[in-house]
Design a protein around this motif. Sequence first.
Motif, PDB file in Angstrom:
ATOM      1  N   SER A 137      -5.018  12.229  -7.901  1.00  0.00           N
ATOM      2  CA  SER A 137      -5.883  10.970  -8.168  1.00  0.00           C
ATOM      3  C   SER A 137      -5.410  10.643  -9.775  1.00  0.00           C
ATOM      4  CB  SER A 137      -6.399  11.283  -8.994  1.00  0.00           C
ATOM      5  OG  SER A 137      -7.092  12.244  -9.393  1.00  0.00           O
ATOM      6  N   VAL A 138      -5.818   9.140 -10.134  1.00  0.00           N
ATOM      7  CA  VAL A 138      -5.126   9.096 -11.724  1.00  0.00           C
ATOM      8  C   VAL A 138      -6.102   7.761 -11.477  1.00  0.00           C
ATOM      9  CG1 VAL A 138      -3.848   6.932 -10.387  1.00  0.00           C
ATOM     10  CG2 VAL A 138      -2.540   7.714 -12.099  1.00  0.00           C
ATOM     11  N   LYS A 139      -6.031   7.778 -12.684  1.00  0.00           N
ATOM     12  CA  LYS A 139      -6.720   7.090 -13.801  1.00  0.00           C
ATOM     13  C   LYS A 139      -6.644   5.865 -13.613  1.00  0.00           C
ATOM     14  CE  LYS A 139      -9.963   9.894 -15.922  1.00  0.00           C
ATOM     15  NZ  LYS A 139     -10.810  10.092 -15.771  1.00  0.00           N
ATOM     16  N   PHE A 140      -7.217   4.656 -13.547  1.00  0.00           N
ATOM     17  CA  PHE A 140      -6.698   3.175 -13.293  1.00  0.00           C
ATOM     18  C   PHE A 140      -6.449   3.052 -14.619  1.00  0.00           C
ATOM     19  CE2 PHE A 140      -7.853  -1.768 -13.782  1.00  0.00           C
ATOM     20  CZ  PHE A 140      -6.961  -2.202 -13.338  1.00  0.00           C
ATOM     21  N   ILE A 181       0.946  -1.138  -0.081  1.00  0.00           N
ATOM     22  CA  ILE A 181      -0.173  -0.711  -0.028  1.00  0.00           C
ATOM     23  C   ILE A 181       0.898   1.646  -0.064  1.00  0.00           C
ATOM     24  CG2 ILE A 181      -1.405   1.022   1.311  1.00  0.00           C
ATOM     25  CD1 ILE A 181      -2.866  -1.411   2.373  1.00  0.00           C
ATOM     26  N   GLN A 182       1.722   1.193   0.937  1.00  0.00           N
ATOM     27  CA  GLN A 182       3.144   2.495   0.860  1.00  0.00           C
ATOM     28  C   GLN A 182       3.811   2.739  -0.498  1.00  0.00           C
ATOM     29  OE1 GLN A 182       5.543   1.207   3.452  1.00  0.00           O
ATOM     30  NE2 GLN A 182       4.581   2.117   5.208  1.00  0.00           N
ATOM     31  N   LEU A 183       3.976   1.600  -1.472  1.00  0.00           N
ATOM     32  CA  LEU A 183       4.448   1.670  -3.065  1.00  0.00           C
ATOM     33  C   LEU A 183       3.280   1.865  -3.660  1.00  0.00           C
ATOM     34  CD1 LEU A 183       6.041  -1.499  -3.098  1.00  0.00           C
ATOM     35  CD2 LEU A 183       6.844   0.906  -3.162  1.00  0.00           C
ATOM     36  N   LEU A 184       1.964   1.596  -3.006  1.00  0.00           N
ATOM     37  CA  LEU A 184       1.265   2.579  -4.367  1.00  0.00           C
ATOM     38  C   LEU A 184       0.978   3.387  -3.708  1.00  0.00           C
ATOM     39  CD1 LEU A 184      -1.615   1.593  -5.798  1.00  0.00           C
ATOM     40  CD2 LEU A 184      -3.049   1.530  -3.982  1.00  0.00           C
ATOM     41  N   VAL A 185       0.216   4.402  -2.990  1.00  0.00           N
ATOM     42  CA  VAL A 185       0.682   5.213  -2.424  1.00  0.00           C
ATOM     43  C   VAL A 185       2.202   6.162  -2.712  1.00  0.00           C
ATOM     44  CG1 VAL A 185       0.981   7.399  -1.030  1.00  0.00           C
ATOM     45  CG2 VAL A 185      -0.528   5.165  -0.922  1.00  0.00           C
ATOM     46  N   GLN A 186       3.117   5.659  -3.510  1.00  0.00           N
ATOM     47  CA  GLN A 186       4.331   6.855  -3.525  1.00  0.00           C
ATOM     48  C   GLN A 186       3.914   6.131  -5.453  1.00  0.00           C
ATOM     49  OE1 GLN A 186       7.905   4.540  -3.374  1.00  0.00           O
ATOM     50  NE2 GLN A 186       7.375   5.048  -0.777  1.00  0.00           N
ATOM     51  N   GLU A 187       3.626   5.401  -5.981  1.00  0.00           N
ATOM     52  CA  GLU A 187       3.015   5.112  -7.555  1.00  0.00           C
ATOM     53  C   GLU A 187       1.944   6.389  -8.301  1.00  0.00           C
ATOM     54  OE1 GLU A 187       5.145   3.919  -9.545  1.00  0.00           O
ATOM     55  OE2 GLU A 187       6.254   3.991  -8.349  1.00  0.00           O
ATOM     56  N   ILE A 188       0.882   6.825  -7.092  1.00  0.00           N
ATOM     57  CA  ILE A 188      -0.058   7.117  -7.463  1.00  0.00           C
ATOM     58  C   ILE A 188       0.188   8.515  -7.455  1.00  0.00           C
ATOM     59  CG2 ILE A 188      -2.193   8.220  -6.488  1.00  0.00           C
ATOM     60  CD1 ILE A 188      -3.152   5.644  -5.705  1.00  0.00           C
ATOM     61  N   ASN A 189       0.903   8.773  -6.045  1.00  0.00           N
ATOM     62  CA  ASN A 189       2.040  10.386  -6.644  1.00  0.00           C
ATOM     63  C   ASN A 189       2.846  10.777  -7.278  1.00  0.00           C
ATOM     64  OD1 ASN A 189       0.916  11.868  -3.534  1.00  0.00           O
ATOM     65  ND2 ASN A 189       2.549  10.237  -2.629  1.00  0.00           N
ATOM     66  N   ARG A 190       2.793  10.114  -7.835  1.00  0.00           N
ATOM     67  CA  ARG A 190       3.578   9.836  -9.235  1.00  0.00           C
ATOM     68  C   ARG A 190       3.678   9.872 -10.426  1.00  0.00           C
ATOM     69  NH1 ARG A 190       6.164   6.947 -13.592  1.00  0.00           N
ATOM     70  NH2 ARG A 190       5.549   4.721 -12.352  1.00  0.00           N
ATOM     71  N   LEU A 191       2.419   9.214 -10.791  1.00  0.00           N
ATOM     72  CA  LEU A 191       1.855   9.490 -12.067  1.00  0.00           C
ATOM     73  C   LEU A 191       0.905   9.929 -11.744  1.00  0.00           C
ATOM     74  CD1 LEU A 191       1.558   5.189 -12.546  1.00  0.00           C
ATOM     75  CD2 LEU A 191       2.731   7.168 -14.208  1.00  0.00           C
ATOM     76  N   GLY A 192      -0.229  10.563 -11.223  1.00  0.00           N
ATOM     77  CA  GLY A 192      -1.672  11.286 -10.764  1.00  0.00           C
ATOM     78  C   GLY A 192      -1.349  12.501 -10.825  1.00  0.00           C
ATOM     79  N   SER A 193      -2.019  13.269 -10.441  1.00  0.00           N
ATOM     80  CA  SER A 193      -2.505  15.106 -10.741  1.00  0.00           C
ATOM     81  C   SER A 193      -3.733  15.311  -9.948  1.00  0.00           C
ATOM     82  CB  SER A 193      -2.599  15.197 -11.631  1.00  0.00           C
ATOM     83  OG  SER A 193      -3.991  14.956 -12.125  1.00  0.00           O
ATOM     84  N   LYS A 194      -3.081  16.362  -8.374  1.00  0.00           N
ATOM     85  CA  LYS A 194      -4.208  16.963  -8.100  1.00  0.00           C
ATOM     86  C   LYS A 194      -5.463  17.420  -8.742  1.00  0.00           C
ATOM     87  CE  LYS A 194      -1.651  17.160  -4.110  1.00  0.00           C
ATOM     88  NZ  LYS A 194      -1.573  16.724  -3.553  1.00  0.00           N
ATOM     89  N   VAL A 209     -11.523   4.909 -14.450  1.00  0.00           N
ATOM     90  CA  VAL A 209     -12.209   5.292 -13.327  1.00  0.00           C
ATOM     91  C   VAL A 209     -11.218   5.914 -12.311  1.00  0.00           C
ATOM     92  CG1 VAL A 209     -13.008   3.671 -11.072  1.00  0.00           C
ATOM     93  CG2 VAL A 209     -13.514   3.426 -13.219  1.00  0.00           C
ATOM     94  N   ASP A 210     -11.061   7.077 -11.788  1.00  0.00           N
ATOM     95  CA  ASP A 210      -9.999   7.668 -11.120  1.00  0.00           C
ATOM     96  C   ASP A 210     -10.429   7.352  -9.952  1.00  0.00           C
ATOM     97  OD1 ASP A 210     -10.093  10.331 -12.532  1.00  0.00           O
ATOM     98  OD2 ASP A 210     -11.486  10.557 -11.940  1.00  0.00           O
ATOM     99  N   ILE A 211      -8.800   7.146  -9.016  1.00  0.00           N
ATOM    100  CA  ILE A 211      -8.277   6.472  -7.963  1.00  0.00           C
ATOM    101  C   ILE A 211      -8.326   7.521  -7.086  1.00  0.00           C
ATOM    102  CG2 ILE A 211      -7.149   5.108  -6.501  1.00  0.00           C
ATOM    103  CD1 ILE A 211      -6.588   3.028  -9.286  1.00  0.00           C
ATOM    104  N   ILE A 212      -8.763   7.961  -6.271  1.00  0.00           N
ATOM    105  CA  ILE A 212      -8.161   9.321  -5.352  1.00  0.00           C
ATOM    106  C   ILE A 212      -7.722   8.856  -3.821  1.00  0.00           C
ATOM    107  CG2 ILE A 212      -9.868  11.242  -4.458  1.00  0.00           C
ATOM    108  CD1 ILE A 212     -11.860  10.866  -6.078  1.00  0.00           C
ATOM    109  N   LEU A 213      -6.115   8.947  -3.782  1.00  0.00           N
ATOM    110  CA  LEU A 213      -5.661   9.228  -2.742  1.00  0.00           C
ATOM    111  C   LEU A 213      -6.197  10.499  -1.369  1.00  0.00           C
ATOM    112  CD1 LEU A 213      -2.640   8.041  -2.094  1.00  0.00           C
ATOM    113  CD2 LEU A 213      -2.100   9.477  -2.446  1.00  0.00           C
ATOM    114  N   LEU A 214      -6.449   9.343  -0.378  1.00  0.00           N
ATOM    115  CA  LEU A 214      -6.703   9.492   0.406  1.00  0.00           C
ATOM    116  C   LEU A 214      -6.257  10.328   1.571  1.00  0.00           C
ATOM    117  CD1 LEU A 214     -10.338   7.375   1.015  1.00  0.00           C
ATOM    118  CD2 LEU A 214     -10.462   9.635  -0.031  1.00  0.00           C
ATOM    119  N   GLN A 215      -4.971   9.811   2.381  1.00  0.00           N
ATOM    120  CA  GLN A 215      -3.541  10.097   2.845  1.00  0.00           C
ATOM    121  C   GLN A 215      -2.744   9.660   1.600  1.00  0.00           C
ATOM    122  OE1 GLN A 215      -3.557   7.104   6.099  1.00  0.00           O
ATOM    123  NE2 GLN A 215      -6.058   6.529   5.516  1.00  0.00           N
ATOM    124  N   GLU A 216      -1.764  10.673   2.184  1.00  0.00           N
ATOM    125  CA  GLU A 216      -0.042  10.738   1.911  1.00  0.00           C
ATOM    126  C   GLU A 216       0.254   9.783   2.611  1.00  0.00           C
ATOM    127  OE1 GLU A 216       0.108  12.815  -0.847  1.00  0.00           O
ATOM    128  OE2 GLU A 216      -1.264  13.284  -1.081  1.00  0.00           O
TER     129      GLU A 216
END
Length: 81
Positions: free
Chosen positions: A27-30, A7-20, A74-81
Motif C-alpha cells: 500500500s501507498v498513501k495517495f 495500470i501496469q505502470l501504476l502497479v510498478q510505481e505502487i510497488n516502488r513507493l509502497g510498503s507491505k 488515503v491508502d491505495i492498496i494493491l490487490l493484484q501484482e
Amino acid sequence: MNVTHEIQLLVQEINRLGSKNADGQTSVKFGVLFNDDQCANIFEALVGTLKAAKKKKVVNFQGELLLQGVHDNVDIILLQE
C-alpha cells in the motif's frame, strides 16, 4: 496510452513507493504517489488511472475520487501484482 498499460505502470510505481501492510498487501498513501516526480512524468491523469484500476479490481481505496491535498493520507492498496 492504453488503460491496461497505464495500470501496469501504476502497479510498478505502487510497488516502488509502497510498503507491505499488516495483511501483507502493498500500500501507498495517495499523497506520496501524487507528489512523486517520476509518477508525475508518467501519468497525465493519475486520478483517472487510479479510478480505472479500482474498477478492474487491481487496487482499492476509500471513496470514489481522490483529490490532492484532501485525500493525501488515503491508502491505495494493491490487490493484484
